[in-house]
Design an enzyme around this catalytic site. Structure first.
Site, PDB file in Angstrom:
ATOM      1  N   SER A  34       0.950  -1.213  -0.003  1.00  0.00           N
ATOM      2  CA  SER A  34       0.039  -0.269  -0.021  1.00  0.00           C
ATOM      3  C   SER A  34       0.802   1.331  -0.143  1.00  0.00           C
ATOM      4  CB  SER A  34      -0.895  -0.131   1.335  1.00  0.00           C
ATOM      5  OG  SER A  34      -1.574   1.019   1.068  1.00  0.00           O
ATOM      6  N   LYS A  81      -3.559   1.915  -2.376  1.00  0.00           N
ATOM      7  CA  LYS A  81      -3.394   3.221  -1.632  1.00  0.00           C
ATOM      8  C   LYS A  81      -4.190   3.289  -0.458  1.00  0.00           C
ATOM      9  CE  LYS A  81      -1.620   7.309  -0.514  1.00  0.00           C
ATOM     10  NZ  LYS A  81      -0.389   7.466   0.087  1.00  0.00           N
ATOM     11  N   ASN A  93      -6.713  -0.965   1.442  1.00  0.00           N
ATOM     12  CA  ASN A  93      -6.196  -0.534   2.738  1.00  0.00           C
ATOM     13  C   ASN A  93      -6.949   0.451   3.552  1.00  0.00           C
ATOM     14  OD1 ASN A  93      -4.228   1.359   4.425  1.00  0.00           O
ATOM     15  ND2 ASN A  93      -2.871  -0.477   4.168  1.00  0.00           N
ATOM     16  N   ASN A 126      -5.233  -0.507   8.308  1.00  0.00           N
ATOM     17  CA  ASN A 126      -3.962   0.253   8.743  1.00  0.00           C
ATOM     18  C   ASN A 126      -3.835   0.825   9.886  1.00  0.00           C
ATOM     19  OD1 ASN A 126      -1.776   1.821   8.753  1.00  0.00           O
ATOM     20  ND2 ASN A 126      -2.175   2.722   6.762  1.00  0.00           N
ATOM     21  N   CYS A 150       0.399   3.549  10.525  1.00  0.00           N
ATOM     22  CA  CYS A 150       0.784   5.004   9.495  1.00  0.00           C
ATOM     23  C   CYS A 150       1.523   5.743  10.674  1.00  0.00           C
ATOM     24  CB  CYS A 150      -0.235   5.360   8.825  1.00  0.00           C
ATOM     25  SG  CYS A 150       0.571   6.708   7.624  1.00  0.00           S
ATOM     26  N   LYS A 181      -2.426  -4.631   9.341  1.00  0.00           N
ATOM     27  CA  LYS A 181      -1.016  -4.235   9.265  1.00  0.00           C
ATOM     28  C   LYS A 181      -0.433  -3.860  10.162  1.00  0.00           C
ATOM     29  CE  LYS A 181       1.833  -1.967   5.801  1.00  0.00           C
ATOM     30  NZ  LYS A 181       1.853  -1.195   4.365  1.00  0.00           N
ATOM     31  N   THR A 200       6.360   1.068   8.067  1.00  0.00           N
ATOM     32  CA  THR A 200       7.639   1.764   8.094  1.00  0.00           C
ATOM     33  C   THR A 200       8.086   1.857   9.568  1.00  0.00           C
ATOM     34  OG1 THR A 200       6.340   4.043   7.902  1.00  0.00           O
ATOM     35  CG2 THR A 200       7.463   3.087   5.887  1.00  0.00           C
ATOM     36  N   GLY A 212      11.248  -3.991   2.914  1.00  0.00           N
ATOM     37  CA  GLY A 212      12.559  -3.606   2.265  1.00  0.00           C
ATOM     38  C   GLY A 212      12.986  -4.975   1.099  1.00  0.00           C
TER      39      GLY A 212
END
Lengths: 236, 301
Positions: B22, B46, B100, B127, B130, B165, B193, B244
């Site tokens: 996403s 997205k 997402n 999600n 974030c 997630k 992230t 990654g």
């Protein structure tokens, strides 16, 4: 992979990179140039200075580690490039000014060639603004009606805003903003197109890192731009 | 020809385990101009929020050693517009579409899910991780108790399969994963992230207006791999590995530690064709290793 044909140093900051690559790129578009480096995985967005069907030429300013590495590429080295990116400048004819500041002169070379090829009767003045020293001025002279150079000052001071139907600009944001304001103050009727620069990750419109607020909402500089009507841009 | 890469996620068959993460494929349209996206196992679209969001102002991307930081901040058209404008086109494409959904409050999530309940989709990626939105977002995903409650409330009303997630910024990733499983998650995806920072030394200021941003790319892969391994040891529901991944070898590592599928993110930015190269690499790998299906190496570590 694209082969390096030549890499010519112009001065301490700028260099001209020529690569072998079949293309049908247009004025104002750009390429994402990848580095052969595991540490820097993001490609660099670089506008097209010149092209033939089989070659691409880029005028690049060393701004950081990535562009420094590009400056060190040697003849016969290879780099990875992707498809051409962005919308480019519109094909127009008439009385036109091309204004480039610093490395922002890069797209104007191809713009001049393509606009003259489109309509050879167009009268095109080229304004080139430089910080310390001029470079690549001669290349504009054969096709331009006039080439005006300013070193160390403000190139937009030299522009006659009531002479043109179109003004194409590329340079630092502050220069594009001042040009826009000055055109308004002079009641210019010229349609002004600016080529914006923003930090990018993908160049293909998928990451939204270069998303910029314009009057009709957010636009991606890489995919919807980089060329926009100056009236659409918020300068702050 | 047998498809050695065919896998299943929450009972849904996928052509291969390669999903685009996403925020790294938008809604598929741009990439479909470059290659046939139906070759992918799936797309995690997205991130949506209930209402349209213009995202963060200021700089949004900063390159780091073997990675990048982003502060996009969930720029998206909102759930309704997505259903009207993007979904009909996407549903013409034969690949798994994962929707997402993020939120700023519990109500946001609930209302978003309700709108999506009637839409022609099969799986939602919730999600709760974030790091780029000021309220909500990651705050639900730090603590096992609050994440569990949110997942439980959403599970009660959600008609679709629910993948959650997870954030590497969680206090305890294993506890978080177990809480999501206990409250009805069908699957987990991790990692989002890593919260990180960059400084502009010339301006003597944080580089990002939001101060902190999300780090991704090969730099975080070993952390992601460790977390996926830990979670796979502790839950029964399928886990999608993210973090990654930029080569087929990376995918094999994630599957070996227990992932049922994987997502590719930052590597899409480096080269939009990465996923296709990875799928080809995985096919050759299976052939060389004489695997009838990639699943044979799943969780062997």
């Amino acid at each position: 992979m694209a082969k390096i044909i030549s890499n010519k140093k112009l001065n301490e900051e700028h260099f001209l990179l020529t690569i072998e690559s079949e293309n049908n790129a247009k004025m104002g578009q750009f390429y994402m140039l990848s580095l052969n480096n595991q540490k820097m995985m993001l490609p660099r967005p670089i506008s097209i200075y010149d092209r033939t069907e089989k070659q691409l030429q880029f005028l690049i300013k060393i701004g950081g580690e990535g562009t420094k590495e590009l400056s060190e590429l040697k003849e016969n080295d290879f780099i990875e490039i992707q498809d051409v990116c962005g919308n480019g400048f519109p094909q127009v004819a008439g009385k036109i000014a091309l204004v480039g500041g610093g490395c922002g002169i890069a797209p104007m070379n191809l713009v001049l060639k393509e606009l003259k090829a489109y309509d050879k009767s167009s009268e095109i003045d080229v304004y080139l603004g430089y910080g310390k020293e001029a470079f690549l001025v001669e290349g504009f002279k054969p096709l331009a009606n006039e080439v005006i150079v300013n070193i160390g000052g403000y190139i937009i001071e030299d522009v006659d805003f009531n002479k043109y139907e179109y003004i194409f600009v590329c340079g630092p944001n502050i220069m594009m903003q001042k040009l826009h304001e000055k055109a308004k103050a002079n009641n210019s009727n010229a349609k002004i197109y600016v080529s914006l620069e923003k930090r990018m990750a993908c160049g293909t419109g998928i990451c939204l890192c270069c998303s910029t607020k314009l009057k009709e909402g957010n636009k991606r500089v890489c995919k919807d731009g980089p060329v926009f009507l100056s009236d659409e841009v918020y300068y702050d | 020809m047998i498809n050695r890469l065919k896998v299943e996620l929450c009972g849904i068959e996928m052509k291969n385990p390669v999903i685009l993460a996403s925020g790294t494929c938008n809604f598929g349209k741009e990439l479909n101009e470059k290659f046939d996206i139906s070759k992918l196992g799936g797309l995690s679209l997205k991130g949506l929020t209930l209402n349209a969001h213009c995202g963060n102002s200021g700089e949004r991307v900063f390159e780091t050693a073997s990675g990048m930081m982003n502060s996009v901040g969930m720029e998206n058209p909102g759930v309704k517009k997505f259903i009207e404008k993007e979904l009909p086109r996407l549903n013409q494409i034969d690949t798994l579409k994962i929707v997402n959904l993020g939120g700023h409050s519990k109500d946001d999530y609930i209302q978003g899910i309700e709108l999506l309940n009637d839409a022609d989709i099969r799986i939602i990626e919730l999600n709760i991780s974030c790091p780029n939105v000021k309220s909500g977002g990651m705050s639900f995903g730090i603590d096992a108790k609050s994440a569990g409650e949110l997942v439980g409330d959403i599970r009660k009303i959600c008609k679709h399969k629910l993948m959650v997630k997870l954030s590497p910024n969680a206090k305890d990733i294993v506890e978080l994963a177990k809480a999501c499983e206990a409250n009805g998650a069908d699957s987990l995806s991790l990692i989002n992230t890593v919260q990180a920072m960059a400084v502009d030394i010339r301006k003597k200021k944080p580089f990002f207006e939001n101060v902190y941003a999300g780090l991704s790319g090969p730099a975080v892969k070993p952390i992601a791999l460790r977390m996926v391994h830990q979670v796979c040891q502790n839950v029964k529901i399928p886990v999608v590995g993210i973090g990654g991944i930029s080569s087929w070898e990376d995918v094999v590592e994630f599957i070996m530690v227990g992932a049922s599928a994987i997502q590719i993110g930052t590597a899409n930015f480096a080269n939009p064709h990465t996923a296709i190269k990875i799928i080809e690499g995985l096919e050759s790998y299976c052939e060389r290793e004489k695997l009838k299906n990639i699943n044979e190496i799943k969780g062997i570590i």
